[in-house]
Each structure stands twice: as structure tokens, then as C-alpha cells.
Design an enzyme around this catalytic site. Structure first.
Site, mmCIF file in Angstrom:
data_model
loop_
_atom_site.group_PDB
_atom_site.id
_atom_site.type_symbol
_atom_site.label_atom_id
_atom_site.label_comp_id
_atom_site.label_asym_id
_atom_site.label_seq_id
_atom_site.Cartn_x
_atom_site.Cartn_y
_atom_site.Cartn_z
ATOM 1 N N LYS A 166 -4.788 -9.699 -8.062
ATOM 2 C CA LYS A 166 -5.506 -9.124 -6.933
ATOM 3 C C LYS A 166 -6.536 -8.161 -7.518
ATOM 4 O O LYS A 166 -6.184 -7.270 -8.294
ATOM 5 C CB LYS A 166 -4.544 -8.391 -5.996
ATOM 6 C CG LYS A 166 -5.238 -7.857 -4.750
ATOM 7 C CD LYS A 166 -4.256 -7.230 -3.777
ATOM 8 C CE LYS A 166 -5.002 -6.743 -2.538
ATOM 9 N NZ LYS A 166 -4.106 -6.035 -1.622
ATOM 10 N N HIS A 192 0.766 -1.249 0.000
ATOM 11 C CA HIS A 192 0.000 0.000 0.000
ATOM 12 C C HIS A 192 0.796 1.299 0.000
ATOM 13 O O HIS A 192 0.230 2.345 -0.297
ATOM 14 C CB HIS A 192 -0.965 0.011 1.190
ATOM 15 C CG HIS A 192 -1.927 -1.124 1.164
ATOM 16 N ND1 HIS A 192 -2.912 -1.246 0.203
ATOM 17 C CD2 HIS A 192 -2.030 -2.215 1.952
ATOM 18 C CE1 HIS A 192 -3.594 -2.360 0.413
ATOM 19 N NE2 HIS A 192 -3.073 -2.966 1.462
ATOM 20 N N HIS A 209 -3.057 -3.110 8.199
ATOM 21 C CA HIS A 209 -4.084 -3.541 7.244
ATOM 22 C C HIS A 209 -4.815 -2.315 6.688
ATOM 23 O O HIS A 209 -5.167 -1.401 7.441
ATOM 24 C CB HIS A 209 -5.084 -4.466 7.946
ATOM 25 C CG HIS A 209 -6.237 -4.870 7.088
ATOM 26 N ND1 HIS A 209 -6.112 -5.746 6.034
ATOM 27 C CD2 HIS A 209 -7.539 -4.513 7.122
ATOM 28 C CE1 HIS A 209 -7.293 -5.902 5.456
ATOM 29 N NE2 HIS A 209 -8.171 -5.163 6.094
#
Length: 147
Positions: free
Chosen positions: A68, A40, A144
Site C-alpha cells: 500500500k 488507521h 474512511h
């Protein structure tokens, strides 16, 4: 330009301190933190194009063994993200209360549907928007990307 170099240097310093054991996350937290960074974080990137998503998704190993479907790259420093981790807790999608929200520059990469691994093809959308990130540990670190 100097601003970006400073951010890169600070990220390098933080990761060095982490690697030297001067900052001690648990093994699970360290794995999740490293995964969060890989999937990310792109503090120096500007995103914006389908080509950016195609390249970054492949470089960051998110196109094999399957594509993904969706991923978000954050174009802020790790220090800005750590600051989000110190904001008030909110509920995550899974019901846990370790999520935090902030506004950041992002590129959302969405698989186009007309590709096969490992040659996945993505559509890019760049914006400044609210994100929710799960954080754990002491010091609290992002682990996350919730939404």
C-alpha cells in the site's frame, strides 16, 4: 500509563458492545468500520520511525498482495475519533458530504519505492495535524480516512 489502559479498556468495551449487538451498525458499515480500525487506529502507539511503519503495515495486512503506497495511523482514542464524527459535515474528496475534520496525532507511512511485496519498506513522518474522516451510520462511526 493508567490513561492508556483506560483508553484500551474503553475501546474493548465499545467493540464488545458492538459484537454483542447492543450497538447495531449495518453489515456494510460494520465492515468499513472494522477496516478503518485495522488500517488507521493505533491509540497506544507513538510511531515516528521507519521501523514502526514497516512493522505496522505488515501486521495490519497492507503489504500483500502489493505494498500500500501511503497509510496514516492515528494515535488517539476511538472516542476522540468518534467525537470528530459529531463535528459539522464537510465535503469529502469524492464529493459526498459525510466527512468531518479534527486535529490528531498521526504517523504517515509512505512506501520508499525500493521494495517489493511482502517486504515493503516505508518512511515515517509523525505529526499533529488536521485530518478528514468519513463517518456513517447511527451512531456515526468512522469508515474512511479521506485525507
Amino acid at each position: 500509563m493508567a490513561f492508556q489502559k483506560n483508553h484500551s479498556l474503553l475501546l474493548f468495551l465499545f467493540l464488545t458492545l458492538l459484537g454483542l449487538g447492543l450497538i447495531q451498525p449495518s453489515d456494510g458499515q460494520s465492515y468499513m468500520y472494522q477496516r478503518f480500525l485495522r488500517q488507521h487506529m493505533d491509540p497506544e502507539g507513538t510511531g515516528g520511525s521507519d521501523g514502526y511503519c514497516n512493522l505496522m503495515m505488515q501486521r495490519r495486512r497492507m503489504t500483500s498482495p502489493r505494498c500500500k503506497p501511503v497509510n496514516t495511523f492515528i494515535h488517539e482514542s476511538i472516542w476522540d475519533i468518534n467525537r470528530i464524527c459529531s463535528s459539522p459535515n464537510i465535503q469529502c474528496k469524492n464529493g459526498n458530504m459525510n466527512c468531518h475534520e479534527g486535529i490528531v496525532r498521526v504517523t504517515d507511512c509512505r512506501e520508499s519505492g525500493a521494495s517489493r511485496s511482502p517486504n515493503c519498506r516505508y518512511r515515517a513522518r509523525t505529526s499533529t495535524r488536521r485530518v478528514i474522516i468519513a463517518c456513517d451510520g447511527y451512531p456515526s462511526m468512522p469508515v474512511h480516512f479521506d485525507r
